[in-house]
Write a protein that holds these residues in place. Structure first.
Motif, PDB file in Angstrom:
ATOM      1  N   ASP A 101       0.723  -1.189   0.038  1.00 31.69           N
ATOM      2  CA  ASP A 101       0.106  -0.039   0.151  1.00 31.69           C
ATOM      3  C   ASP A 101       0.760   1.467   0.017  1.00 31.69           C
ATOM      4  N   TYR A 102       0.767   2.087  -1.010  1.00 26.29           N
ATOM      5  CA  TYR A 102       1.674   3.580  -1.106  1.00 26.29           C
ATOM      6  C   TYR A 102       1.246   4.338  -0.226  1.00 26.29           C
ATOM      7  N   ALA A 119       6.506   3.482  -9.850  1.00 23.34           N
ATOM      8  CA  ALA A 119       6.842   3.908  -8.446  1.00 23.34           C
ATOM      9  C   ALA A 119       6.557   5.590  -8.169  1.00 23.34           C
ATOM     10  N   ALA A 120       7.120   6.486  -9.061  1.00 26.33           N
ATOM     11  CA  ALA A 120       6.828   7.792  -8.882  1.00 26.33           C
ATOM     12  C   ALA A 120       5.456   8.102  -8.821  1.00 26.33           C
ATOM     13  N   VAL A 121       4.447   7.854  -9.811  1.00 24.37           N
ATOM     14  CA  VAL A 121       3.155   7.951  -9.938  1.00 24.37           C
ATOM     15  C   VAL A 121       2.655   7.412  -8.832  1.00 24.37           C
ATOM     16  N   PRO A 139       0.460  10.831  -5.005  1.00 24.85           N
ATOM     17  CA  PRO A 139      -0.769  11.142  -4.255  1.00 24.85           C
ATOM     18  C   PRO A 139      -0.484  11.268  -2.947  1.00 24.85           C
ATOM     19  N   HIS A 140       0.259  10.588  -2.292  1.00 27.90           N
ATOM     20  CA  HIS A 140       0.527  10.261  -1.033  1.00 27.90           C
ATOM     21  C   HIS A 140       1.438  11.284  -0.357  1.00 27.90           C
ATOM     22  N   LEU A 141       2.130  12.116  -1.133  1.00 28.39           N
ATOM     23  CA  LEU A 141       3.116  12.979  -0.660  1.00 28.39           C
ATOM     24  C   LEU A 141       2.395  13.917   0.392  1.00 28.39           C
ATOM     25  N   SER A 142       3.173  14.131   1.664  1.00 32.07           N
ATOM     26  CA  SER A 142       2.554  15.005   2.512  1.00 32.07           C
ATOM     27  C   SER A 142       2.982  16.431   2.482  1.00 32.07           C
ATOM     28  N   ASP A 143       2.358  17.407   3.243  1.00 32.48           N
ATOM     29  CA  ASP A 143       2.356  18.617   3.243  1.00 32.48           C
ATOM     30  C   ASP A 143       3.503  19.043   3.918  1.00 32.48           C
ATOM     31  N   VAL A 160      11.400  12.220 -12.804  1.00 30.20           N
ATOM     32  CA  VAL A 160      10.646  11.994 -11.732  1.00 30.20           C
ATOM     33  C   VAL A 160      10.172  13.133 -10.951  1.00 30.20           C
ATOM     34  N   GLN A 161      10.903  14.362 -11.115  1.00 31.69           N
ATOM     35  CA  GLN A 161      10.170  15.585 -10.402  1.00 31.69           C
ATOM     36  C   GLN A 161       9.042  15.837 -10.996  1.00 31.69           C
ATOM     37  N   ARG A 162       9.216  15.713 -12.541  1.00 33.06           N
ATOM     38  CA  ARG A 162       7.946  16.193 -13.193  1.00 33.06           C
ATOM     39  C   ARG A 162       6.881  15.403 -12.939  1.00 33.06           C
ATOM     40  N   LEU A 163       7.255  14.122 -12.858  1.00 33.58           N
ATOM     41  CA  LEU A 163       5.928  12.971 -12.565  1.00 33.58           C
ATOM     42  C   LEU A 163       5.203  13.577 -11.280  1.00 33.58           C
ATOM     43  N   LEU A 164       6.141  13.844 -10.214  1.00 36.67           N
ATOM     44  CA  LEU A 164       5.389  14.261  -8.868  1.00 36.67           C
ATOM     45  C   LEU A 164       4.858  15.418  -8.866  1.00 36.67           C
ATOM     46  N   GLU A 165       5.176  16.471  -9.817  1.00 35.19           N
ATOM     47  CA  GLU A 165       4.427  17.797  -9.844  1.00 35.19           C
ATOM     48  C   GLU A 165       3.095  17.264 -10.534  1.00 35.19           C
TER      49      GLU A 165
END
Length: 476
Positions: free
Chosen positions: A87-88, A119-121, A125-129, A148-153
């Motif tokens: 679970d991500y 993995a990046a995708v 959605p689960h990155l915190s603030d 990877v940074q673009r995917l996170l953005e």
């Protein structure tokens, strides 16, 4: 950020920052499991994540799906600090997230980034603030950190480049000695924004300062002090990994090319390698002649650099030559067999060693695979043995035709020749004079140069003069 070797006098703030952190490691292969074990041993709380539910269940039962000396024991010792999940959502609580997924070669030799992308995708959605560091340990093309940074953005509602940092931290592990390489590394390379590198430096503080208690199975070498720490840019860190592996591949292929000439002029490659390796500018490691490299790194990473050069219209002929020489070695074994046995049709050939190197069960690009395949195509009967890798070969090599031998003696019985394809210590210690008496012909193709006199008259090795005449003795 310019290349800098971070000095021993790291600031106290960095070294003590969040001494025990929450870490998520994505991918449970050789690199991922080693990273989990290392970080848990350093005192961090670690969650291993994989989308393969069967593998996660296996790990929850305490079963390690790969063979690596000492790994299962170290994971068992740190069981209270380690958890496993598919679970991500666990990413939300992590201080540091490691990506340790595979990057297999795609069409044209360029690495396939499917698993990196997944993995990046999955993370996004689960990155915190709050502040988090995403660390890529997978071997990737130059520019993947930016990708990877673009995917996170694009996929995270919380991504903020002032709080979320992408760092490249390539691994330099050798299968079979991965724990020692992890705990006592030559160097630690970290590339990215200064804030991200500082956070990762804090995570690694016990490793950098060597303040942890060494595991009983992997003691600290007496002469070891501490690793070098290199801070650089994302792109340079990614290039360092590729360039290091390509250079080692070059050394092996150079030794093999010299070995071929040694056989023809009467020189001994091991004496030559000792002589040139004594030069501090060259060094003795990776000058072993023989069957060449295999595994998941050298061929893939060297081809990856060639592919990158092609993308920019920049040929890399030296690297291509290293690959060509390496795979030529596999055919050299066949040629040595043909020189002695003439036709291979109907001959029984024993192959000792199936893993690409000793102390692992990894079969990726193993030279033994090609040998078995080519020998069967020439209508030889192949009997194979490996101390560890045979169960894995049943799963991964169903397309090959060979017979398993329960032990080396069974493999050699009534064989016309034996090929040593992997330098397991078990094969060095065999009673070779007795075993030769059980063979139809006393012919050993020592493709790893592991055996010594007084058997040299009956051995074909690489870079040394072989028997003056074919092995003709036939035992009933």
């Amino acid at each position: 950020m310019c290349l800098a070797v971070i000095p021993r006098s790291l600031s106290e703030a960095v070294l003590t920052h969040e001494s025990s952190q929450q870490v998520v490691v994505i991918g449970t292969g050789y690199v991922g499991l080693g990273t989990v074990a290392l970080l848990a041993h350093l005192g961090h709380r670690v969650t291993g994540l994989d989308i393969d539910a069967a593998k996660i269940e296996q790990l929850r039962r305490g079963e390690v799906p790969i063979y690596e000396p000492g790994l299962a024991s170290l994971l068992a010792q740190q069981a209270d600090r380690v958890h496993w999940t598919t679970d991500y959502a666990v990413v939300a609580q992590a201080d540091v997230i490691f990506i340790c997924v595979g990057t297999p070669p795609g069409p044209g030799g360029a690495p396939d980034l499917e698993f990196i992308t997944g993995a990046a995708v999955g993370i996004a959605p689960h990155l915190s603030d709050r502040s988090q560091v995403l660390v890529n340990k997978s071997t990737v093309p130059i520019g993947t950190g930016d990708f990877v940074q673009r995917l996170l953005e694009e996929h995270s509602p919380h991504f903020d480049e002032t709080r979320h940092f992408v760092v490249s931290n390539p691994e330099f592990l050798r299968e079979g000695t991965a724990l020692g390489d992890s705990l006592y590394p030559d160097r630690i390379v970290m590339g990215g924004a200064p804030e991200g590198v500082a956070r990762l430096t804090a995570l690694y503080a016990p490793l950098i300062e060597q303040t942890f208690a060494p595991p009983a199975e992997t003691p600290r070498p007496e002469s070891y002090l501490r690793p070098g720490v290199v801070g650089t840019t994302l792109q340079s860190a990614e290039m360092i990994k590729y360039a290091a592996n390509a250079f080692l591949a070059l050394k092996i292929s150079f030794a093999n090319e010299i070995a071929g000439l040694c056989e023809r002029v009467g020189a001994d490659i091991q004496e030559v390698a000792t002589g040139i390796g004594a030069d501090a500018r060259i060094g003795p490691r990776f000058l072993q002649a023989g069957l060449g490299w295999g595994g998941s790194c050298f061929g893939k990473d060297t081809q990856g650099l060639i592919s990158a050069g092609r993308e920019y219209g920049y040929p890399m002929p030296i690297l291509q030559a290293a690959i060509d020489v390496n795979y030529r070695q596999r055919q050299v074994v066949i040629e040595k067999l043909q020189r002695h046995l003439k036709t291979l049709k109907g001959k029984r050939i024993a192959v000792l060693g199936m893993a690409f190197k000793p102390n692992t069960d990894d079969l990726r690009d193993a030279p033994a695979h090609d040998l078995i395949q080519r020998l069967h195509a020439m209508e030889a009967s192949v009997v194979a043995h490996d101390p560890v890798a045979m169960p894995r070969a049943r799963r991964e090599w169903p397309h090959l035709t060979y017979t398993e031998a329960p032990d080396p003696a069974s493999a050699l019985r009534r064989a016309d020749a034996v090929v040593i394809a992997t330098e397991w210590d078990e094969y060095r210690g065999l009673d070779w004079p007795a075993l030769l008496l059980t063979m139809r012909r006393p012919l050993i193709i020592d493709a790893r140069n592991v055996l010594r006199s007084p058997l040299l008259a009956q051995i074909e090795q690489f870079g040394r003069e072989g028997p003056s005449s074919p092995a003709e003795t036939v035992h009933p």
